[in-house]
Enzyme design. Structure first.
Site, PDB file in Angstrom:
ATOM      1  N   SER A 252      80.902 123.345  -5.217  1.00  0.00           N
ATOM      2  CA  SER A 252      82.290 123.764  -5.005  1.00  0.00           C
ATOM      3  C   SER A 252      82.779 124.682  -6.121  1.00  0.00           C
ATOM      4  CB  SER A 252      83.211 122.531  -4.894  1.00  0.00           C
ATOM      5  OG  SER A 252      84.407 122.868  -4.256  1.00  0.00           O
TER       6      SER A 252
ATOM      7  N   ALA B  73      92.176 123.048   0.354  1.00  0.00           N
ATOM      8  CA  ALA B  73      91.326 123.028  -0.849  1.00  0.00           C
ATOM      9  C   ALA B  73      89.911 123.506  -0.497  1.00  0.00           C
ATOM     10  CB  ALA B  73      91.334 121.646  -1.481  1.00  0.00           C
ATOM     11  N   SER B  74      88.911 122.923  -1.127  1.00  0.00           N
ATOM     12  CA  SER B  74      87.544 123.443  -0.994  1.00  0.00           C
ATOM     13  C   SER B  74      86.871 123.111   0.328  1.00  0.00           C
ATOM     14  CB  SER B  74      86.683 122.895  -2.138  1.00  0.00           C
ATOM     15  OG  SER B  74      87.188 123.325  -3.387  1.00  0.00           O
ATOM     16  N   THR B  75      87.551 122.346   1.201  1.00  0.00           N
ATOM     17  CA  THR B  75      86.928 121.993   2.478  1.00  0.00           C
ATOM     18  C   THR B  75      86.674 123.213   3.360  1.00  0.00           C
ATOM     19  OG1 THR B  75      89.094 121.578   3.482  1.00  0.00           O
ATOM     20  CG2 THR B  75      87.959 119.692   2.484  1.00  0.00           C
TER      21      THR B  75
END
Length: 628
Positions: free
Chosen positions: A388, A330-332
């Protein structure tokens, strides 16, 4: 009638015949005695050494004495795996007068089960009468006391003390320590392949998972020997010599028991994992996977029913989620994506795009939505990481293309083993054109790249990979190898392994690192940051990145509603962070399965772990040295 005439006996002839027969008989005796003497000479003189050795082999038995297994400690010296005395009840059948009646009385005294009685009967049928047979393997203190009081009634019965592995903290360290269990046929084959059969003579247990398996060679030790004299039935008469075994070496881990127990507490009933790692050297301070199980069950021999329950559980407690759990990042990974885009001159610090809440692939009608339905408006790279913004990274990844994204992300350890000293690890998936062609026999599409740009699609990572990648970010591209082992301890010395740190990621400008890291700090310190509510009042500086990973695809015209989706299909919550920002010491990764938003659910757990770490550090610094 005419009478028959009697012949006259020839005494001289008879005497001569007797003499001749006596001589022959005497010569026969001499011949036989000669053979016996010759054979006796051969046995007693010529072959004395040979038969002496064979005779000794019949009366002298060499027995292997297994070594004690090395102990395992945490970084503070707290014991995590020890060898505890276990008391077993045994009987030597030929020393009893009324074995059957004694067993019946013993069954009443100690409440022996039908299975125990059945096992004893089976063992007694296949065992010699002078060999000890175990009736019950693990006696409680109450049972030991009860038998001791009545031992005079049970001739030939005795209690024997043995050492068995014990994990005092139960399921809190299972996925770090692993466990030992009885050696099976497969283990024996591997021991044979390594040429270590002699080393494992007399040993019944071997490391199966985790640290117990990875450092088996260090923990096991070397066996000793005992020479005993036995009778013709193999019964021991006396001990002739004894060579002590060399115990296994103790090991100290980087794991901190306080942080480990805190992480387990914070995970609670959630499925997921938490990792805390020293950003300076890769020392893993905590590694928790939930749900877990009690490793002591495997040491004593887990029942088939219990094992099946663990094996068939939909929560999969046997999986180490920290190293084997595969999740979309994901956005990590948006900070790494920004680094690549800056380094490849696809964007600059000043690049801005307008986000209306969606993005369409050029020359296509397919619309990719942002998590914020009404969009973020005009955003640059700082704003895109802090809030994000998906749309910004849709556009960025499209311009980069998979052929530049895939090799760059591998530099951060994605799609590779992390190097952690645990064998139970997966590489997860860092997709590429070739990977998709091999796996699905399909070409790579632009839409695949767009999904990769926000950490979705085919891309999966493990929590330990995320931890390593975040540590590399904090140290500006230095390759930091995660490791659990701190030192190896023996009577002679203490060995502390050294781990080489190399520059794995090199950029054209150091300023690019500043951009990504400052944006990560903005996630926690600026009001528009996704984790500001959690870290806005923190007494230390933090840089982090939240992530909310989709588990199932949501159609373009559908709206995600957690209440209308089954619990197992809800989003995963993720958060990675390091602190302090100016001089990184600690990296935290939190992954919660099907828990929802990363900033709202995973970030608060990370905050409490940071608080615990800095509280411990402050407490340790304020504790006076002995004698001061």
């Amino acid at each position: 009638m005419k009478r028959k005439r009697n012949s006259i006996r020839n005494h001289s002839a008879e005497s001569a015949l007797f003499v001749r027969r006596s001589i022959v008989f005497f010569l026969g005796i001499l011949f036989v005695v000669g053979i016996l003497v010759t054979n006796l000479y051969y046995l007693q003189i010529n072959s004395f050494n040979t038969y002496k050795t064979r005779s000794n082999a019949n009366r002298i038995s060499v027995q292997t004495v297994p070594p004690n297994r090395g102990l395992i400690y945490d970084r503070n010296g707290v014991i995590l795996a020890e060898n505890r005395p276990v008391y077993s009840l045994q009987v030597i059948p030929n020393k009893t007068k009324h074995l059957q009646s004694d067993i019946e009385r013993l069954a009443s005294l100690l409440s022996l089960s039908e299975n125990e009685l059945s096992d004893f009967k089976s063992k007694s049928r296949h065992s010699r009468s002078f060999k000890a047979i175990t009736i019950r393997d693990q006696l409680t203190p109450e049972e030991v006391a009860k038998f001791t009081v009545n031992q005079h009634l049970f001739r030939g019965f005795s209690i024997q003390a043995n050492l068995k592995r014990f994990y005092p903290f139960g399921n809190a360290f299972t996925h770090v320590l692993g466990y030992i269990a009885k050696i099976n046929t497969r283990d024996l084959e591997k021991i044979e392949e390594r040429g270590e059969r002699a080393r494992y003579q007399g040993t019944h247990y071997i490391g199966k998972l985790g640290i117990e398996r990875y450092y088996e060679d260090i923990l096991h030790g070397q066996p000793g020997q005992r020479q005993v004299e036995v009778d013709s039935w193999g019964k021991v008469i006396r001990t002739l010599s004894f060579t002590s075994p060399v115990p296994g070496k103790d090991i100290k881990l980087n794991i901190d028991i306080n942080l480990q127990l805190k992480a387990q507490e914070l995970l609670g009933d959630n499925r997921g994992s938490i990792i805390l790692m020293d950003a300076r050297n890769g020392a893993v301070l905590s590694l928790v996977s939930a749900p877990s199980y009690d490793p002591n069950l495997f040491v004593t021999g887990i029942s088939q029913k219990k094992y099946q329950e663990l094996l068939e559980s939909k929560d999969r407690p046997l999986i180490n989620r920290a190293t084997q759990g595969r999740y979309p990042p994901a956005s990590t990974i948006k900070p790494q994506m920004a680094l690549l885009a800056l380094d490849e001159k696809v964007i600059t610090e000043e690049t801005k795009i307008f986000d209306p809440g969606w993005w369409i692939v050029p020359n296509s009608k397919r619309r990719f939505r942002d998590w914020k339905r009404w969009g973020h408006g005009l955003v640059d790279v700082f704003h895109a990481i802090e809030q994000s913004c998906d749309t910004f990274f849709y556009d960025t990844s499209y311009k980069l293309g998979i052929d530049r994204i895939e090799p760059f992300m591998r530099l951060f350890g994605f799609g590779e083993y992390s190097g952690l000293d645990i064998a139970e690890e997966t590489k997860a998936i860092m997709p590429s054109r070739d990977w998709k062609r091999t796996r699905f026999n399909q070409p790579w599409y632009d839409g695949d790249t767009i999904s990769i740009g926000i950490g979705q699609g085919y891309w999966t990572v493990t929590p330990i990979q995320l931890t390593k990648a975040t540590a590399m970010l904090s140290k500006r591209g230095q390759n930091i190898k995660p490791h659990i082992l701190n030192s190896i301890i023996s009577a002679e010395e203490t060995i502390t392994p050294e781990y080489e740190v190399t520059q794995a990621v090199k950029l054209h400008s150091q300023r690019y690192w500043d951009v990504a890291l400052e944006a990560m700090q903005g996630v926690t310190s600026k009001r528009r940051g996704t984790a500001y509510r959690t870290f806005g009042d923190a007494p230390y500086t933090v840089a982090g990145k939240s992530g909310t990973a989709q588990v199932i695809n949501i159609k373009e015209d559908e709206v995600y509603d957690a209440d209308k989706i089954s619990e197992r299909h809800r989003d995963n919550a993720m958060f990675v962070a390091f602190a302090p920002f100016e001089s990184p010491e600690i990296v935290v990764t939190v992954v919660l399965e099907n828990a929802g938003g990363g900033s709202s659910n995973a970030a608060p757990i990370a905050r409490e772990l940071f608080d615990e770490y800095f509280k411990e550090k402050t407490s340790a610094a304020s504790t006076p040295e002995p004698g001061l």
